[in-house]
Design a protein around this motif. Structure first.
Motif, PDB file in Angstrom:
ATOM      1  N   ASN A  79       0.866  -1.177   0.000  1.00  0.00           N
ATOM      2  CA  ASN A  79       0.000   0.000   0.000  1.00  0.00           C
ATOM      3  C   ASN A  79       0.901   1.224   0.000  1.00  0.00           C
ATOM      4  OD1 ASN A  79      -1.415   2.292   1.377  1.00  0.00           O
ATOM      5  ND2 ASN A  79      -3.141   0.855   1.323  1.00  0.00           N
ATOM      6  N   GLU A  80       0.983   1.912  -1.142  1.00  0.00           N
ATOM      7  CA  GLU A  80       1.928   3.016  -1.298  1.00  0.00           C
ATOM      8  C   GLU A  80       1.696   4.131  -0.281  1.00  0.00           C
ATOM      9  OE1 GLU A  80       5.158   4.911  -2.047  1.00  0.00           O
ATOM     10  OE2 GLU A  80       4.788   3.002  -3.038  1.00  0.00           O
ATOM     11  N   ARG A  81       0.457   4.433   0.025  1.00  0.00           N
ATOM     12  CA  ARG A  81       0.167   5.493   1.007  1.00  0.00           C
ATOM     13  C   ARG A  81       0.727   5.116   2.384  1.00  0.00           C
ATOM     14  NH1 ARG A  81      -5.697   7.133   3.086  1.00  0.00           N
ATOM     15  NH2 ARG A  81      -5.038   8.668   4.592  1.00  0.00           N
ATOM     16  N   ARG A  82       0.459   3.870   2.795  1.00  0.00           N
ATOM     17  CA  ARG A  82       0.977   3.411   4.089  1.00  0.00           C
ATOM     18  C   ARG A  82       2.510   3.367   4.062  1.00  0.00           C
ATOM     19  NH1 ARG A  82      -1.986  -1.394   5.446  1.00  0.00           N
ATOM     20  NH2 ARG A  82      -0.878  -2.392   3.726  1.00  0.00           N
ATOM     21  N   ASP A  83       3.090   2.889   2.951  1.00  0.00           N
ATOM     22  CA  ASP A  83       4.547   2.809   2.849  1.00  0.00           C
ATOM     23  C   ASP A  83       5.175   4.194   2.966  1.00  0.00           C
ATOM     24  OD1 ASP A  83       4.163   0.116   2.506  1.00  0.00           O
ATOM     25  OD2 ASP A  83       4.532   0.147   0.348  1.00  0.00           O
ATOM     26  N   GLY A  84       4.556   5.195   2.342  1.00  0.00           N
ATOM     27  CA  GLY A  84       5.052   6.567   2.454  1.00  0.00           C
ATOM     28  C   GLY A  84       5.014   7.054   3.895  1.00  0.00           C
ATOM     29  N   HIS A  85       3.942   6.714   4.602  1.00  0.00           N
ATOM     30  CA  HIS A  85       3.831   7.110   6.008  1.00  0.00           C
ATOM     31  C   HIS A  85       4.905   6.406   6.844  1.00  0.00           C
ATOM     32  CE1 HIS A  85       1.203   7.600   9.847  1.00  0.00           C
ATOM     33  NE2 HIS A  85       2.075   8.564   9.742  1.00  0.00           N
ATOM     34  N   LEU A  86       5.158   5.122   6.555  1.00  0.00           N
ATOM     35  CA  LEU A  86       6.190   4.384   7.292  1.00  0.00           C
ATOM     36  C   LEU A  86       7.586   4.945   7.035  1.00  0.00           C
ATOM     37  CD1 LEU A  86       4.853   0.748   6.854  1.00  0.00           C
ATOM     38  CD2 LEU A  86       4.891   2.096   8.963  1.00  0.00           C
ATOM     39  N   ARG A  87       7.830   5.471   5.842  1.00  0.00           N
ATOM     40  CA  ARG A  87       9.121   6.076   5.523  1.00  0.00           C
ATOM     41  C   ARG A  87       9.288   7.442   6.193  1.00  0.00           C
ATOM     42  NH1 ARG A  87       7.392   4.631   0.030  1.00  0.00           N
ATOM     43  NH2 ARG A  87       8.225   2.550  -0.332  1.00  0.00           N
ATOM     44  N   SER A  88       8.185   8.069   6.566  1.00  0.00           N
ATOM     45  CA  SER A  88       8.211   9.431   7.121  1.00  0.00           C
ATOM     46  C   SER A  88       8.823   9.450   8.516  1.00  0.00           C
ATOM     47  CB  SER A  88       6.793  10.006   7.171  1.00  0.00           C
ATOM     48  OG  SER A  88       6.083   9.484   8.284  1.00  0.00           O
ATOM     49  N   ASP A  89       8.982  10.657   9.026  1.00  0.00           N
ATOM     50  CA  ASP A  89       9.563  10.844  10.359  1.00  0.00           C
ATOM     51  C   ASP A  89       8.661  10.282  11.466  1.00  0.00           C
ATOM     52  OD1 ASP A  89      11.914  11.769  11.677  1.00  0.00           O
ATOM     53  OD2 ASP A  89      10.699  13.379  12.548  1.00  0.00           O
ATOM     54  N   ASP A  90       7.382  10.044  11.164  1.00  0.00           N
ATOM     55  CA  ASP A  90       6.487   9.433  12.154  1.00  0.00           C
ATOM     56  C   ASP A  90       6.924   8.021  12.526  1.00  0.00           C
ATOM     57  OD1 ASP A  90       4.897  11.701  12.127  1.00  0.00           O
ATOM     58  OD2 ASP A  90       3.351  10.814  10.828  1.00  0.00           O
ATOM     59  N   TYR A  91       7.598   7.331  11.584  1.00  0.00           N
ATOM     60  CA  TYR A  91       8.013   5.948  11.830  1.00  0.00           C
ATOM     61  C   TYR A  91       9.522   5.788  11.622  1.00  0.00           C
ATOM     62  CZ  TYR A  91       3.203   4.605  12.485  1.00  0.00           C
ATOM     63  OH  TYR A  91       1.949   4.500  12.990  1.00  0.00           O
ATOM     64  N   PHE A  92       9.966   5.358  10.448  1.00  0.00           N
ATOM     65  CA  PHE A  92      11.377   5.048  10.236  1.00  0.00           C
ATOM     66  C   PHE A  92      12.252   6.277  10.018  1.00  0.00           C
ATOM     67  CE2 PHE A  92       9.593   0.865   9.436  1.00  0.00           C
ATOM     68  CZ  PHE A  92      10.487   0.067  10.125  1.00  0.00           C
ATOM     69  N   GLY A  93      11.689   7.390   9.605  1.00  0.00           N
ATOM     70  CA  GLY A  93      12.520   8.565   9.324  1.00  0.00           C
ATOM     71  C   GLY A  93      13.599   8.231   8.317  1.00  0.00           C
ATOM     72  N   ALA A  94      13.196   7.643   7.184  1.00  0.00           N
ATOM     73  CA  ALA A  94      14.141   7.090   6.214  1.00  0.00           C
ATOM     74  C   ALA A  94      15.149   8.092   5.669  1.00  0.00           C
ATOM     75  CB  ALA A  94      13.377   6.431   5.065  1.00  0.00           C
ATOM     76  N   GLU A  95      14.787   9.359   5.597  1.00  0.00           N
ATOM     77  CA  GLU A  95      15.755  10.347   5.111  1.00  0.00           C
ATOM     78  C   GLU A  95      16.908  10.533   6.092  1.00  0.00           C
ATOM     79  OE1 GLU A  95      14.822  14.214   3.508  1.00  0.00           O
ATOM     80  OE2 GLU A  95      13.001  13.378   2.592  1.00  0.00           O
ATOM     81  N   LYS A  96      16.590  10.646   7.356  1.00  0.00           N
ATOM     82  CA  LYS A  96      17.613  10.870   8.386  1.00  0.00           C
ATOM     83  C   LYS A  96      18.280   9.560   8.810  1.00  0.00           C
ATOM     84  CE  LYS A  96      18.384  13.178  12.796  1.00  0.00           C
ATOM     85  NZ  LYS A  96      17.790  13.855  13.932  1.00  0.00           N
ATOM     86  N   PHE A  97      17.527   8.453   8.780  1.00  0.00           N
ATOM     87  CA  PHE A  97      18.038   7.144   9.209  1.00  0.00           C
ATOM     88  C   PHE A  97      17.821   6.151   8.064  1.00  0.00           C
ATOM     89  CE2 PHE A  97      16.294   9.380  12.917  1.00  0.00           C
ATOM     90  CZ  PHE A  97      17.437   9.496  13.699  1.00  0.00           C
ATOM     91  N   PRO A  98      18.672   6.196   7.043  1.00  0.00           N
ATOM     92  CA  PRO A  98      18.420   5.425   5.823  1.00  0.00           C
ATOM     93  C   PRO A  98      18.557   3.910   5.946  1.00  0.00           C
ATOM     94  CG  PRO A  98      20.521   6.579   5.677  1.00  0.00           C
ATOM     95  CD  PRO A  98      19.859   7.040   6.936  1.00  0.00           C
ATOM     96  N   THR A  99      19.246   3.416   6.987  1.00  0.00           N
ATOM     97  CA  THR A  99      19.431   1.965   7.079  1.00  0.00           C
ATOM     98  C   THR A  99      19.043   1.413   8.439  1.00  0.00           C
ATOM     99  OG1 THR A  99      21.744   2.212   7.742  1.00  0.00           O
ATOM    100  CG2 THR A  99      21.319   1.895   5.395  1.00  0.00           C
ATOM    101  N   LEU A 100      18.643   0.166   8.424  1.00  0.00           N
ATOM    102  CA  LEU A 100      18.473  -0.652   9.622  1.00  0.00           C
ATOM    103  C   LEU A 100      19.633  -1.635   9.587  1.00  0.00           C
ATOM    104  CD1 LEU A 100      15.535  -0.280   8.101  1.00  0.00           C
ATOM    105  CD2 LEU A 100      14.781  -1.686   9.958  1.00  0.00           C
ATOM    106  N   SER A 101      20.157  -2.015  10.734  1.00  0.00           N
ATOM    107  CA  SER A 101      21.276  -2.953  10.711  1.00  0.00           C
ATOM    108  C   SER A 101      21.224  -3.900  11.905  1.00  0.00           C
ATOM    109  CB  SER A 101      22.616  -2.215  10.686  1.00  0.00           C
ATOM    110  OG  SER A 101      22.800  -1.477  11.874  1.00  0.00           O
ATOM    111  N   PHE A 102      21.873  -5.036  11.729  1.00  0.00           N
ATOM    112  CA  PHE A 102      21.986  -6.038  12.780  1.00  0.00           C
ATOM    113  C   PHE A 102      23.378  -6.633  12.683  1.00  0.00           C
ATOM    114  CE2 PHE A 102      21.937 -10.498  14.073  1.00  0.00           C
ATOM    115  CZ  PHE A 102      21.432 -10.398  15.351  1.00  0.00           C
ATOM    116  N   LYS A 103      24.014  -6.845  13.834  1.00  0.00           N
ATOM    117  CA  LYS A 103      25.280  -7.575  13.897  1.00  0.00           C
ATOM    118  C   LYS A 103      25.230  -8.490  15.108  1.00  0.00           C
ATOM    119  CE  LYS A 103      30.244  -7.373  13.753  1.00  0.00           C
ATOM    120  NZ  LYS A 103      31.446  -6.562  13.636  1.00  0.00           N
ATOM    121  N   SER A 104      25.485  -9.754  14.860  1.00  0.00           N
ATOM    122  CA  SER A 104      25.411 -10.729  15.949  1.00  0.00           C
ATOM    123  C   SER A 104      26.596 -10.583  16.892  1.00  0.00           C
ATOM    124  CB  SER A 104      25.360 -12.153  15.395  1.00  0.00           C
ATOM    125  OG  SER A 104      26.573 -12.487  14.751  1.00  0.00           O
ATOM    126  N   THR A 105      26.335 -10.935  18.151  1.00  0.00           N
ATOM    127  CA  THR A 105      27.388 -10.955  19.161  1.00  0.00           C
ATOM    128  C   THR A 105      27.672 -12.376  19.632  1.00  0.00           C
ATOM    129  OG1 THR A 105      25.745 -10.494  20.876  1.00  0.00           O
ATOM    130  CG2 THR A 105      26.942  -8.604  19.965  1.00  0.00           C
TER     131      THR A 105
END
Length: 185
Positions: A79-105
Motif C-alpha cells: 500500500n503506497e500510502r501506508r509505505d510513504g507514512h512508514l518512511r516518514s519521520d512518524d516511523y522510520f525517518g528514512a531520510e535521516k536514518f536510511p538503514t536498519l542494521s543487525f550484527k550478531s554478538t
C-alpha cells in the motif's frame, strides 16, 4: 634446516581453521515482518533492498558472525500510502536514518539445526540487543561446487523502543520479524 622450518610452518598453518565469508544469494532471500492492526488483523511487509553476510570458521556455525543491513526507504506493505507514512519521520525517518542494521554478538546451538542468534539491532539510530531463533539447513554442495547453507531467523521486537512510531490502539508495539536466505562460499 630451512626446509624443515617451512614444513613445520606449513603443517601448523594447515591445522588452523580460518574464518570464511559466506555471501548472501539475494535471489533466494527475504526480509519480512508482520504487525497486528487494530488488534484484529495482520499486515505483512518486507524490505526490498538489503544485504547480509556471515563469517564462520566452524562447521557447526557456533562462531558465526552475521551482519545485515536494509534500506528503510525500501519498505513495502503493498500500500503506497501506508509505505510513504512508514518512511516518514512518524516511523522510520528514512531520510535521516536510511538503514536498519543487525550484527550478531553470539551464536548458540540449541539442538539439531536450531540456534539462537544474539546481536544488536539498530533502527532509527537506536541500538538494542535482540535474540533471534534460527534454523540452519545444510550445508549442501551447489552449482560450481560451492557450499550452500540456508538460514531462517525469526524474532519479535518492540518497535516503540526503537522510536519507530508511538504506542497506540491502531498498531501493536510488537513486530514479528523473519529473515531468511541462502549463503554460499
Amino acid at each position: 634446516m630451512k626446509k624443515f622450518i617451512l614444513s613445520v610452518a606449513a603443517a601448523l598453518v594447515s591445522t588452523f581453521t580460518f574464518a570464511q565469508d559466506w555471501v548472501l544469494d539475494k535471489a533466494h532471500a527475504n526480509v519480512s515482518f508482520t504487525i497486528v492492526h487494530l488488534k484484529i488483523s495482520e499486515v505483512d511487509g518486507n524490505f526490498g533492498k538489503f544485504d547480509a553476510k556471515m563469517t564462520s570458521s566452524k562447521e557447526d556455525f557456533s562462531d558465526a558472525v552475521f551482519e545485515f543491513t536494509a534500506e528503510a526507504s525500501s519498505i513495502n506493505t503493498g500500500n503506497e500510502r501506508r509505505d510513504g507514512h512508514l518512511r516518514s519521520d512518524d516511523y522510520f525517518g528514512a531520510e535521516k536514518f536510511p538503514t536498519l542494521s543487525f550484527k550478531s554478538t553470539s551464536v548458540k546451538k540449541v539442538s539439531g539445526n536450531n540456534y539462537q542468534i544474539v546481536g544488536n539491532l539498530t533502527m532509527r539510530g537506536v541500538t538494542k540487543p535482540i535474540t533471534l531463533n534460527a534454523t540452519f539447513r545444510g550445508p549442501i554442495e551447489g552449482r560450481q561446487g560451492k557450499k550452500i547453507v540456508g538460514i531462517k531467523a525469526t524474532g519479535t521486537v518492540n518497535r516503540v523502543e526503537f522510536g519507530v512510531g508511538k504506542s497506540g490502539a491502531a498498531v501493536d508495539d510488537e513486530v514479528e520479524i523473519k529473515v531468511s536466505g541462502e549463503f554460499s562460499k
